[in-house]
Design a protein around this motif. Structure first.
Motif, PDB file in Angstrom:
ATOM      1  N   MET A   1       0.843  -1.203   0.000  1.00  0.00           N
ATOM      2  CA  MET A   1       0.000   0.000   0.000  1.00  0.00           C
ATOM      3  C   MET A   1       0.876   1.250   0.000  1.00  0.00           C
ATOM      4  O   MET A   1       1.959   1.260   0.561  1.00  0.00           O
ATOM      5  CB  MET A   1      -0.895   0.039   1.248  1.00  0.00           C
ATOM      6  CG  MET A   1      -1.933  -1.064   1.298  1.00  0.00           C
ATOM      7  SD  MET A   1      -2.878  -1.047   2.843  1.00  0.00           S
ATOM      8  CE  MET A   1      -3.981   0.321   2.547  1.00  0.00           C
ATOM      9  N   THR A   2       0.359   2.295  -0.635  1.00  0.00           N
ATOM     10  CA  THR A   2       1.045   3.583  -0.578  1.00  0.00           C
ATOM     11  C   THR A   2       0.584   4.323   0.681  1.00  0.00           C
ATOM     12  O   THR A   2      -0.399   3.932   1.321  1.00  0.00           O
ATOM     13  CB  THR A   2       0.710   4.442  -1.807  1.00  0.00           C
ATOM     14  OG1 THR A   2      -0.689   4.765  -1.765  1.00  0.00           O
ATOM     15  CG2 THR A   2       1.049   3.729  -3.106  1.00  0.00           C
ATOM     16  N   GLU A   3       1.264   5.385   1.010  1.00  0.00           N
ATOM     17  CA  GLU A   3       0.875   6.184   2.168  1.00  0.00           C
ATOM     18  C   GLU A   3      -0.536   6.736   1.994  1.00  0.00           C
ATOM     19  O   GLU A   3      -1.334   6.744   2.929  1.00  0.00           O
ATOM     20  CB  GLU A   3       1.868   7.325   2.382  1.00  0.00           C
ATOM     21  CG  GLU A   3       1.609   8.128   3.637  1.00  0.00           C
ATOM     22  CD  GLU A   3       2.676   9.171   3.915  1.00  0.00           C
ATOM     23  OE1 GLU A   3       2.433  10.006   4.802  1.00  0.00           O
ATOM     24  OE2 GLU A   3       3.738   9.153   3.261  1.00  0.00           O
ATOM     25  N   GLU A   4      -0.861   7.171   0.778  1.00  0.00           N
ATOM     26  CA  GLU A   4      -2.194   7.702   0.502  1.00  0.00           C
ATOM     27  C   GLU A   4      -3.265   6.625   0.700  1.00  0.00           C
ATOM     28  O   GLU A   4      -4.334   6.889   1.248  1.00  0.00           O
ATOM     29  CB  GLU A   4      -2.278   8.278  -0.914  1.00  0.00           C
ATOM     30  CG  GLU A   4      -1.450   9.530  -1.136  1.00  0.00           C
ATOM     31  CD  GLU A   4       0.051   9.243  -1.303  1.00  0.00           C
ATOM     32  OE1 GLU A   4       0.425   8.095  -1.653  1.00  0.00           O
ATOM     33  OE2 GLU A   4       0.856  10.155  -1.053  1.00  0.00           O
ATOM     34  N   GLU A   5      -3.003   5.407   0.230  1.00  0.00           N
ATOM     35  CA  GLU A   5      -3.956   4.307   0.397  1.00  0.00           C
ATOM     36  C   GLU A   5      -4.135   3.950   1.872  1.00  0.00           C
ATOM     37  O   GLU A   5      -5.248   3.683   2.320  1.00  0.00           O
ATOM     38  CB  GLU A   5      -3.486   3.073  -0.380  1.00  0.00           C
ATOM     39  CG  GLU A   5      -3.534   3.235  -1.889  1.00  0.00           C
ATOM     40  CD  GLU A   5      -2.827   2.103  -2.621  1.00  0.00           C
ATOM     41  OE1 GLU A   5      -3.283   1.769  -3.729  1.00  0.00           O
ATOM     42  OE2 GLU A   5      -1.834   1.562  -2.085  1.00  0.00           O
TER      43      GLU A   5
ATOM     44  N   ALA B   1      -6.244   6.639   3.473  1.00  0.00           N
ATOM     45  CA  ALA B   1      -7.645   6.489   3.059  1.00  0.00           C
ATOM     46  C   ALA B   1      -8.302   5.332   3.812  1.00  0.00           C
ATOM     47  O   ALA B   1      -9.452   5.437   4.256  1.00  0.00           O
ATOM     48  CB  ALA B   1      -7.730   6.268   1.553  1.00  0.00           C
ATOM     49  N   ALA B   2      -7.579   4.221   3.987  1.00  0.00           N
ATOM     50  CA  ALA B   2      -8.115   3.081   4.723  1.00  0.00           C
ATOM     51  C   ALA B   2      -8.358   3.448   6.185  1.00  0.00           C
ATOM     52  O   ALA B   2      -9.370   3.053   6.779  1.00  0.00           O
ATOM     53  CB  ALA B   2      -7.160   1.891   4.624  1.00  0.00           C
ATOM     54  N   ALA B   3      -7.447   4.209   6.780  1.00  0.00           N
ATOM     55  CA  ALA B   3      -7.615   4.633   8.176  1.00  0.00           C
ATOM     56  C   ALA B   3      -8.823   5.551   8.314  1.00  0.00           C
ATOM     57  O   ALA B   3      -9.608   5.426   9.262  1.00  0.00           O
ATOM     58  CB  ALA B   3      -6.350   5.331   8.670  1.00  0.00           C
ATOM     59  N   ALA B   4      -9.010   6.464   7.370  1.00  0.00           N
ATOM     60  CA  ALA B   4     -10.161   7.369   7.412  1.00  0.00           C
ATOM     61  C   ALA B   4     -11.461   6.585   7.258  1.00  0.00           C
ATOM     62  O   ALA B   4     -12.456   6.872   7.945  1.00  0.00           O
ATOM     63  CB  ALA B   4     -10.037   8.420   6.302  1.00  0.00           C
ATOM     64  N   GLU B   5     -11.474   5.595   6.399  1.00  0.00           N
ATOM     65  CA  GLU B   5     -12.664   4.763   6.209  1.00  0.00           C
ATOM     66  C   GLU B   5     -12.978   3.978   7.483  1.00  0.00           C
ATOM     67  O   GLU B   5     -14.137   3.860   7.881  1.00  0.00           O
ATOM     68  CB  GLU B   5     -12.447   3.812   5.038  1.00  0.00           C
ATOM     69  CG  GLU B   5     -13.670   2.996   4.680  1.00  0.00           C
ATOM     70  CD  GLU B   5     -13.420   2.111   3.467  1.00  0.00           C
ATOM     71  OE1 GLU B   5     -14.015   1.019   3.424  1.00  0.00           O
ATOM     72  OE2 GLU B   5     -12.643   2.503   2.582  1.00  0.00           O
ATOM     73  N   ALA B   6     -11.940   3.458   8.122  1.00  0.00           N
ATOM     74  CA  ALA B   6     -12.148   2.697   9.358  1.00  0.00           C
ATOM     75  C   ALA B   6     -12.699   3.604  10.461  1.00  0.00           C
ATOM     76  O   ALA B   6     -13.598   3.220  11.208  1.00  0.00           O
ATOM     77  CB  ALA B   6     -10.835   2.064   9.808  1.00  0.00           C
TER      78      ALA B   6
END
Length: 118
Positions: A58-62, A65-70
């Motif tokens: 995963m990239t830092e951006e991905e 984004a995953a952390a924000a979704e969680a």
């Protein structure tokens, strides 16, 4: 707890800011120790995230984004308002247990001689 004393140098402006930031009841040593702990935790988190990105691709951006979704899907838990000695600690109840409310004190019956007619 054992401590080791050492000397540290600051430019006067930075030292003034650190002294202002420390609480009135907190020593400069305690404040600096907590700042060091926070920095070490941050470095450990950076290392952990680097390992996650390396292992998952995963990239830092991905990852952000995953952390924000969680966080968006997380259930927010708030403690009850502070009352009594529990200081607002969450309370637990066994499944199926009935709720009971505190019993209201019964009014004491007055002796017949003190009752007012009315």
């Amino acid at each position: 707890m054992a401590v080791e004393k050492f000397s540290i140098s600051f430019d006067p402006e930075l030292l003034a800011m650190v002294r202002d930031a420390a609480d009135d009841d907190e020593t400069l040593s305690a404040w600096m120790a907590e700042a060091a702990r926070q920095r070490i935790r941050g470095l450990a988190m950076d290392q952990f995230l680097d390992e996650v990105m390396h292992d998952t691709g995963m990239t830092e951006e991905e990852l952000l984004a995953a952390a924000a979704e969680a966080r968006a899907g997380a259930i927010q838990v708030q403690p009850k308002p502070a009352t009594g000695p529990s200081r607002g600690a969450p309370t637990a109840r066994r499944r199926g247990a009935e709720r009971t409310s505190p019993q209201k004190p019964q009014a004491k019956a007055q002796p017949k001689s003190k009752r007012k007619a009315g």
